[in-house]
Design a protein around this motif. Structure first.
Motif, PDB file in Angstrom:
ATOM      1  N   SER A 399       0.975  -1.252   0.101  1.00 33.35           N
ATOM      2  CA  SER A 399      -0.053  -0.096  -0.008  1.00 33.35           C
ATOM      3  C   SER A 399       0.742   1.131   0.063  1.00 33.35           C
ATOM      4  O   SER A 399       0.606   2.088  -0.746  1.00 33.35           O
ATOM      5  N   ARG A 400       1.815   1.127   0.967  1.00 32.66           N
ATOM      6  CA  ARG A 400       2.751   2.545   0.999  1.00 32.66           C
ATOM      7  C   ARG A 400       3.890   2.089   1.930  1.00 32.66           C
ATOM      8  O   ARG A 400       3.793   1.158   2.537  1.00 32.66           O
ATOM      9  N   ALA A 401       5.109   2.566   1.524  1.00 26.93           N
ATOM     10  CA  ALA A 401       6.335   2.356   2.244  1.00 26.93           C
ATOM     11  C   ALA A 401       6.533   2.765   3.611  1.00 26.93           C
ATOM     12  O   ALA A 401       5.383   3.780   4.011  1.00 26.93           O
ATOM     13  N   ALA A 402       6.846   2.073   4.454  1.00 29.53           N
ATOM     14  CA  ALA A 402       6.633   2.093   6.004  1.00 29.53           C
ATOM     15  C   ALA A 402       8.061   1.663   6.841  1.00 29.53           C
ATOM     16  O   ALA A 402       8.559   0.830   6.131  1.00 29.53           O
ATOM     17  N   ALA A 403       8.020   2.073   8.075  1.00 28.49           N
ATOM     18  CA  ALA A 403       9.391   1.597   8.706  1.00 28.49           C
ATOM     19  C   ALA A 403       8.813   0.313   9.602  1.00 28.49           C
ATOM     20  O   ALA A 403       7.796   0.487   9.835  1.00 28.49           O
ATOM     21  N   PRO A 404       9.830  -0.423  10.033  1.00 25.87           N
ATOM     22  CA  PRO A 404       9.562  -1.601  10.837  1.00 25.87           C
ATOM     23  C   PRO A 404       8.847  -1.306  11.845  1.00 25.87           C
ATOM     24  O   PRO A 404       7.687  -1.829  12.408  1.00 25.87           O
ATOM     25  N   GLU A 405       9.122  -0.096  12.768  1.00 27.14           N
ATOM     26  CA  GLU A 405       8.421   0.329  14.024  1.00 27.14           C
ATOM     27  C   GLU A 405       6.874   0.401  13.759  1.00 27.14           C
ATOM     28  O   GLU A 405       6.044   0.219  14.700  1.00 27.14           O
ATOM     29  N   GLU A 406       6.801   0.985  12.517  1.00 25.50           N
ATOM     30  CA  GLU A 406       5.174   1.458  12.381  1.00 25.50           C
ATOM     31  C   GLU A 406       4.607   0.156  12.194  1.00 25.50           C
ATOM     32  O   GLU A 406       3.339  -0.058  12.670  1.00 25.50           O
ATOM     33  N   ILE A 407       4.901  -0.698  11.507  1.00 28.10           N
ATOM     34  CA  ILE A 407       4.229  -1.995  11.101  1.00 28.10           C
ATOM     35  C   ILE A 407       4.100  -2.827  12.516  1.00 28.10           C
ATOM     36  O   ILE A 407       3.147  -3.546  12.945  1.00 28.10           O
ATOM     37  N   TYR A 408       5.175  -2.788  13.279  1.00 31.74           N
ATOM     38  CA  TYR A 408       5.363  -3.380  14.702  1.00 31.74           C
ATOM     39  C   TYR A 408       4.189  -3.019  15.684  1.00 31.74           C
ATOM     40  O   TYR A 408       3.421  -3.787  16.248  1.00 31.74           O
ATOM     41  N   ARG A 409       3.957  -1.576  15.711  1.00 36.29           N
ATOM     42  CA  ARG A 409       2.917  -1.320  16.441  1.00 36.29           C
ATOM     43  C   ARG A 409       1.543  -1.573  16.154  1.00 36.29           C
ATOM     44  O   ARG A 409       0.584  -1.840  16.847  1.00 36.29           O
ATOM     45  N   GLN A 410       1.264  -1.537  14.694  1.00 31.82           N
ATOM     46  CA  GLN A 410       0.126  -2.051  14.354  1.00 31.82           C
ATOM     47  C   GLN A 410      -0.401  -3.376  14.812  1.00 31.82           C
ATOM     48  O   GLN A 410      -1.474  -3.872  14.875  1.00 31.82           O
ATOM     49  N   ILE A 411       0.626  -4.523  14.531  1.00 31.15           N
ATOM     50  CA  ILE A 411       0.628  -5.727  14.899  1.00 31.15           C
ATOM     51  C   ILE A 411       0.350  -5.903  16.196  1.00 31.15           C
ATOM     52  O   ILE A 411      -0.719  -6.793  16.722  1.00 31.15           O
ATOM     53  N   LEU A 412       1.037  -5.282  17.222  1.00 32.16           N
ATOM     54  CA  LEU A 412       0.815  -5.378  18.363  1.00 32.16           C
ATOM     55  C   LEU A 412      -0.767  -4.982  18.836  1.00 32.16           C
ATOM     56  O   LEU A 412      -1.146  -5.193  20.061  1.00 32.16           O
ATOM     57  N   ASP A 413      -1.563  -4.091  18.211  1.00 32.83           N
ATOM     58  CA  ASP A 413      -2.767  -3.689  18.327  1.00 32.83           C
ATOM     59  C   ASP A 413      -3.750  -4.836  18.079  1.00 32.83           C
ATOM     60  O   ASP A 413      -4.835  -4.701  18.525  1.00 32.83           O
ATOM     61  N   ALA A 414      -3.378  -5.897  17.367  1.00 31.12           N
ATOM     62  CA  ALA A 414      -4.229  -7.064  17.223  1.00 31.12           C
ATOM     63  C   ALA A 414      -4.180  -8.044  18.653  1.00 31.12           C
ATOM     64  O   ALA A 414      -2.909  -8.524  18.705  1.00 31.12           O
ATOM     65  N   PHE A 415      -5.322  -8.387  18.969  1.00 31.42           N
ATOM     66  CA  PHE A 415      -5.262  -9.116  20.344  1.00 31.42           C
ATOM     67  C   PHE A 415      -4.279 -10.359  20.350  1.00 31.42           C
ATOM     68  O   PHE A 415      -3.549 -10.557  21.476  1.00 31.42           O
ATOM     69  N   PRO A 416      -4.378 -11.110  19.584  1.00 32.51           N
ATOM     70  CA  PRO A 416      -3.766 -12.493  19.580  1.00 32.51           C
ATOM     71  C   PRO A 416      -2.250 -12.160  19.521  1.00 32.51           C
ATOM     72  O   PRO A 416      -1.303 -12.842  19.730  1.00 32.51           O
ATOM     73  N   TYR A 417      -1.792 -10.771  19.054  1.00 31.45           N
ATOM     74  CA  TYR A 417      -0.138 -10.633  18.881  1.00 31.45           C
ATOM     75  C   TYR A 417       0.299  -9.502  20.095  1.00 31.45           C
ATOM     76  O   TYR A 417       1.285  -8.960  19.898  1.00 31.45           O
ATOM     77  N   GLN A 418      -0.416  -9.398  21.172  1.00 32.29           N
ATOM     78  CA  GLN A 418      -0.069  -8.332  22.000  1.00 32.29           C
ATOM     79  C   GLN A 418       1.310  -8.787  22.657  1.00 32.29           C
ATOM     80  O   GLN A 418       1.959  -8.045  23.369  1.00 32.29           O
ATOM     81  N   GLY A 419       1.390 -10.277  22.700  1.00 28.53           N
ATOM     82  CA  GLY A 419       2.754 -10.685  23.304  1.00 28.53           C
ATOM     83  C   GLY A 419       3.929 -11.072  22.284  1.00 28.53           C
ATOM     84  O   GLY A 419       4.759 -11.450  22.821  1.00 28.53           O
ATOM     85  N   LEU A 420       3.784 -10.387  21.085  1.00 29.78           N
ATOM     86  CA  LEU A 420       5.036 -10.665  20.319  1.00 29.78           C
ATOM     87  C   LEU A 420       6.199  -9.839  20.584  1.00 29.78           C
ATOM     88  O   LEU A 420       6.134  -8.663  20.578  1.00 29.78           O
ATOM     89  N   ARG A 421       7.240 -10.575  20.820  1.00 35.94           N
ATOM     90  CA  ARG A 421       8.399  -9.818  21.208  1.00 35.94           C
ATOM     91  C   ARG A 421       9.147  -9.031  20.153  1.00 35.94           C
ATOM     92  O   ARG A 421       8.971  -9.850  19.114  1.00 35.94           O
ATOM     93  N   ASP A 422      10.064  -8.065  20.463  1.00 39.15           N
ATOM     94  CA  ASP A 422      10.525  -7.562  19.540  1.00 39.15           C
ATOM     95  C   ASP A 422      11.604  -8.195  18.711  1.00 39.15           C
ATOM     96  O   ASP A 422      11.767  -8.109  17.531  1.00 39.15           O
ATOM     97  N   ALA A 423      12.116  -9.332  19.401  1.00 42.28           N
ATOM     98  CA  ALA A 423      13.101 -10.168  18.924  1.00 42.28           C
ATOM     99  C   ALA A 423      12.659 -11.055  17.740  1.00 42.28           C
ATOM    100  O   ALA A 423      13.177 -11.248  16.563  1.00 42.28           O
ATOM    101  N   GLU A 424      11.275 -11.681  18.050  1.00 37.51           N
ATOM    102  CA  GLU A 424      10.666 -12.356  17.063  1.00 37.51           C
ATOM    103  C   GLU A 424      10.312 -11.517  15.803  1.00 37.51           C
ATOM    104  O   GLU A 424      10.274 -12.133  14.919  1.00 37.51           O
ATOM    105  N   PHE A 425       9.678 -10.393  16.198  1.00 35.17           N
ATOM    106  CA  PHE A 425       9.479  -9.294  14.859  1.00 35.17           C
ATOM    107  C   PHE A 425      10.521  -9.141  14.260  1.00 35.17           C
ATOM    108  O   PHE A 425      10.450  -9.195  12.847  1.00 35.17           O
TER     109      PHE A 425
END
Length: 815
Positions: A399-425
């Motif tokens: 859709s458009r270019a983005a930085a890793p941190e921006e995508i990571y924050r969106q993923i953490l917003d989804a309830f099943p992924y609230q525990g996704l660790r930074d190292a895994e991402f």
């Protein structure tokens, strides 16, 4: 409480309706911006409750933006909702445009929807994610007001549900204040689902409507003998047909597509009154399914034989009876299917359960008791599947270019992924960029390129095309279109079968499909060509993943029923006698231990483990116990499983000391590790993960890889990663998936820990009554030979089972 605008009030009055309290509450919550999970019985008006605030909001608005998005797990459900939603819109002349957007939507209509979105769009999770991948996604979804997620319970605890929560998180990024509304009739843990539905840390509010009309459910009482094994309930075909004759309109549910084809043929062979009976399942062509849906909606059919494809939400108000043939496997699933009958509030649904064998009669009675007590079961929320993350990363960047941190924050917003660790991402991000250490040398895996401002974008348009053609989490087995030939090579596509079934066919073979007999001619251009035929001994297409697991709750219900003899009187007389003979000859499996029986049979020794833990757990237990038996020198030959137990055949008998060694939690240690490393299942699991994560694809442009090609590719990658990057994130995901999806390790481990040191061993002179169905089990998903022969085999097994039971009666009478 909110009241209806006059225009809507008149529409309600014209139909003799009034706004129900909970519908008024839904309006009030929508007006105050309160997200809600509505749990209400089938026929209560859930769908109208979800859309009513949007229709009222849109009644005087002639806007050009997307106001409400409706997400359904089924394409068929979007069509049904469209039909039902257009009725009030047209009757009130509301200026509201409604359209559907699924995989069946023509490309010109998709393009138009992007340029001029409808006010209300009805779609599926996969089509939504595809739309989110376009550059104009911020314009399409930027003013979104409401998202309605229907049949929420079907998305809990599976990858498709995880996928949906990521789409919801992306929508929140594009339109931060949209309102979430969830709809469901059967939810086991409402608070947990409310958490799942909302963004991380923001559960939606709950609104539960009491079910005032309990369904009327009965188990078929047949004059015919109920078999010990088998899956088709052929003994009851005459009774099933008579129930259809007596009812106005009937839905006949089965658990697999193979069963649907066979049962449909059996019913037509019984159809002396030539009633209009149709067949419906997910492998039939879109045209054939739409035709059946239209005929049913217009009252032209008396019965449909169907699978789970029709268990969700389809609103046919004149269904008089639901028949479930075979065990229900889950309380909520059964209730969902029963809800298709009498789709009206305050009217009890009518349902008839037809067990295919005697164990299934226990399961049916346990399900009826649970429904009577208001109990539910269902999947529980678990950590989000990691192989979806790379797909989501690519989707966002398309859709458009983005930085890793921006995508990571969106993923953490989804309830099943609230525990996704930074190292895994970080691992998943790097895999998305270039495949990781072992694969970065290959151009094929260079998918993302960095920009000067620290953002990333797809490395090429080819990456974008590959991604968009393979969006989703449903990994299909290789399939061939079935072309029904009439003259020359002219014909029409009537559905699809899986490659492995087609590979078994030779020219001249006949098989049942789409409710008729077809003769196989050839495979041309990924199509299976076949003509109508009247041949005998047809084969039955079976489908990978068609089995439904026995829920833990229902398994416990069966155990409780066995240990409550006063409830046996609710069971068919033949089942009562069967249990009484078991009680007299051996013992009834207890709720607080595992019964293990042993007896000589056919020059070998059979041991029976009554676990009640489902096929997958029993399959895994069988693999592990036989490996340990080999180490003990017991010479195991084979094993078979059902949902209820495990049967192992060996040349040497067990004793008490062996039992203590075999039934231990430590069997999940060395034996499991040795077996998993050498078994093909990890490669099978990796193949699924590779497709979902984008490591390989099934489709590109107009071509589709065969499953053989996909497997060859993923097996090579798997071996490469095992050798050069054994800690690769996708290998871990594949291992976790195998343990959960293929082996059901958590359930097996729970059982072994719960019953360690709690076994009851019975050394018997002959097979026990309860062992007969397990020893002689015919697995429904293994019907790959002749259909008629399968039924003949069941008849042979039935005769053998009766002979066994006669031997037990004789032994007991001698005593």
């Amino acid at each position: 409480m909110s009241t209806l605008p006059e225009q809507f009030n008149q529409w309600f009055n014209a139909r003799g309706w009034s706004l129900r309290d909970y519908q008024a509450e839904m309006l009030q919550r929508a007006q105050t911006g309160q997200a809600t999970l509505l749990i209400a019985p089938t026929g209560a008006g859930k769908t109208l409750s979800g859309f009513l605030p949007s229709l009222i909001d849109l009644q005087n608005v002639d806007s050009e933006y997307l106001h409400t998005l409706y997400i359904s797990p089924l394409k068929a459900l979007t069509q049904d909702i469209y039909r039902n939603l257009m009725a009030p819109i047209e009757q009130m002349s509301l200026p509201v445009r409604v359209e559907t957007r699924t995989g069946d939507t023509p490309s010109h209509k998709r393009q138009r929807q992007r340029k001029r979105p409808p006010h209300i769009l009805l779609t599926t999770p996969e089509s939504l994610m595809l739309m989110l991948s376009y550059a104009d996604a911020p314009q399409i979804f930027g003013k979104l007001k409401t998202v309605i997620i229907d049949e929420v319970h079907s998305l809990i605890g599976n990858k498709r549900g995880d996928f949906t929560t990521l789409a919801l998180a992306r929508l929140r990024y594009l339109s931060p204040h949209y309102l979430r509304v969830g709809l469901s009739a059967t939810v086991a843990e409402p608070e947990l689902v409310a958490n799942w539905l909302g963004p991380t840390g923001e559960p939606v509010s709950l609104l539960q409507v009491e079910d005032t009309a309990k369904p009327n459910i009965s188990i078929l009482t047949s004059a015919q003998r109920m078999p010990f094994g088998g899956f088709m309930a052929k003994y009851a075909i005459g009774d099933i047909y008579q129930a259809i004759v007596n009812a106005g309109t009937t839905l006949v549910f089965v658990n697999t597509r193979a069963q649907a084809e066979l049962l449909f043929q059996l019913l037509w062979s019984e159809n002396s009154q030539v009633l209009p009976i149709a067949l419906y399942h997910g492998s039939l062509s879109k045209e054939q399914r739409r035709k059946t849906e239209a005929m049913m909606a217009s009252g032209q059919l008396r019965a449909i034989v169907t699978t789970s494809a029709l268990e969700l939400g389809i609103d046919w108000g004149d269904v008089d009876l639901v028949i479930q043939v075979g065990a229900p496997k889950g309380v909520s699933r059964l209730l969902q299917r029963i809800g298709r009958a009498n789709h009206r509030l305050d009217e009890a649904s009518e349902a008839l359960l037809v067990p295919a064998n005697r164990f299934e009669a226990l399961e049916c009675e346990a399900a009826i008791s649970a429904i009577g007590a208001g109990e539910r079961d269902g999947a529980t929320v678990q950590s989000g599947a990691l192989d979806i993350i790379p797909q989501f990363i690519i989707n966002c960047l398309c859709s458009r270019a983005a930085a890793p941190e921006e995508i990571y924050r969106q993923i953490l917003d989804a309830f099943p992924y609230q525990g996704l660790r930074d190292a895994e991402f970080t691992h998943l991000w790097q895999f998305s960029v270039d495949g990781g250490y072992a694969l970065k040398a290959y151009e094929r895996y260079q998918r993302l390129q960095p920009l000067d401002d620290g953002t990333f974008k797809p490395a090429s348009q080819r990456v974008v095309q590959r991604h968009r053609q393979n969006i989703g989490t449903i990994v299909e087995a290789g399939k061939l279109k079935v072309k029904r030939i009439r003259r020359g090579n002219q014909g029409k596509i009537i559905g699809e079968v899986e490659e492995y079934f087609a590979q078994q066919l030779t020219p001249g073979d006949t098989f049942l499909f789409a409710g008729e007999m077809l003769r196989f001619e050839a495979i041309r251009d990924m199509q299976l060509h076949a003509r109508p035929d009247k041949g005998k001994e047809p084969k039955i297409p079976s489908y990978v993943g068609g089995q439904l697991p026995l829920s833990t709750y229902l398994a416990d219900g069966v155990r409780a029923l066995l240990n409550t003899p006063q409830q046996w009187q609710n069971l068919p007389a033949q089942v009562q006698e069967w249990l009484s003979l078991q009680q007299a000859f051996s013992v009834i499996p207890s709720a607080d231990n595992i019964l293990i029986e042993q007896f000589p049979y056919r020059q070998a020794f059979y041991s029976l483990y009554y676990t009640f833990e489902g096929r997958k757990a029993n399959q895994t237990l069988g693999m592990l116990i036989t490996r340990r038996m080999e180490k003990l020198g017991l010479k195991p030959l084979s094993f078979s499983v059902t949902d209820y137990g495990l049967s192992i055949c060996a040349l040497k008998p067990l004793d008490e000391a062996h039992i203590d060694s075999l039934f231990q939690p430590d069997i999940l240690g060395d034996e499991l590790e040795d077996w998993m490393l050498n078994a093909p299942m990890l490669k099978r699991s990796f193949r699924q993960v590779a497709i979902v994560s984008g490591l390989t694809e099934q489709r590109y442009h107009s071509t589709r890889k065969t499953m053989k090609q996909v497997t060859f590719s993923t097996d090579l990658i798997y071996d490469t990663l095992r050798q050069y990057e054994p800690d690769h994130i996708l290998l871990k995901v594949a291992r976790d998936d195998a343990e959960r999806e293929l082996l059901d390790l958590r359930r097996l481990a729970d059982m072994l820990i719960r019953f360690v040191g709690k076994t009851q061993f019975k050394d018997l002179p002959k097979v026990s009554p309860m062992a007969i169905p397990i020893v002689l089990d015919v697995r429904s998903e293994q019907v790959k030979g002749a259909g008629e022969q399968a039924l003949l085999d069941q008849a042979t097994l039935y005769a053998e089972a009766e002979a066994m039971l006669d031997d037990i009666r004789a032994l007991l009478s001698d005593d």
